[in-house]
Design an enzyme around this catalytic site. Sequence first.
Site, PDB file in Angstrom:
ATOM      1  N   VAL A  61     -19.671  49.166 -29.304  1.00 13.58           N
ATOM      2  CA  VAL A  61     -19.966  47.760 -29.045  1.00 13.58           C
ATOM      3  C   VAL A  61     -21.365  47.638 -28.445  1.00 13.58           C
ATOM      4  O   VAL A  61     -21.793  48.502 -27.684  1.00 13.58           O
ATOM      5  CB  VAL A  61     -18.904  47.122 -28.113  1.00 13.58           C
ATOM      6  CG1 VAL A  61     -18.846  47.820 -26.776  1.00 13.58           C
ATOM      7  CG2 VAL A  61     -19.144  45.633 -27.910  1.00 13.58           C
ATOM      8  N   CYS A  62     -22.069  46.567 -28.841  1.00 17.34           N
ATOM      9  CA  CYS A  62     -23.338  46.206 -28.210  1.00 17.34           C
ATOM     10  C   CYS A  62     -23.331  44.682 -28.088  1.00 17.34           C
ATOM     11  O   CYS A  62     -22.261  44.076 -28.055  1.00 17.34           O
ATOM     12  CB  CYS A  62     -24.539  46.738 -28.997  1.00 17.34           C
ATOM     13  SG  CYS A  62     -24.745  45.992 -30.625  1.00 17.34           S
ATOM     14  N   GLN A  63     -24.493  44.048 -28.048  1.00 15.45           N
ATOM     15  CA  GLN A  63     -24.502  42.591 -27.883  1.00 15.45           C
ATOM     16  C   GLN A  63     -24.172  41.874 -29.182  1.00 15.45           C
ATOM     17  O   GLN A  63     -23.370  40.953 -29.200  1.00 15.45           O
ATOM     18  CB  GLN A  63     -25.860  42.121 -27.339  1.00 15.45           C
ATOM     19  CG  GLN A  63     -25.814  40.712 -26.781  1.00 15.45           C
ATOM     20  CD  GLN A  63     -24.880  40.589 -25.584  1.00 15.45           C
ATOM     21  OE1 GLN A  63     -24.873  41.421 -24.695  1.00 15.45           O
ATOM     22  NE2 GLN A  63     -24.050  39.550 -25.571  1.00 15.45           N
TER      23      GLN A  63
END
Length: 100
Positions: A61-63
Amino acid sequence: MTSIAQLTPTQVADQTSARVLDVREPDEVATGAIAGSINIPLGQLAARQDELDSATPIITVCQSGRRSQQAAEFLAAGGHQVGNLAGGMNAWIEDGKPVA
């Protein structure tokens, strides 16, 4: 190129046996993260990949989902079972999922 499963926030929330790997920078994680996730910024992942258990599925997950896709491809090439949170934390928050 390995095909990485693109997961919805609900699918990620339901994957209780998987390890959520947040590849954002610490200042981004400080604004809210998925409870129980571990943070290894994308730029440190190659050096720190031994911190991840290859027997445990990983959800990156990232932004927005771009950096985590890169992380997922890197980990998959190393033999990990990986999925990516499509849309990243933006999608997680839009879906009303809790942040820690």
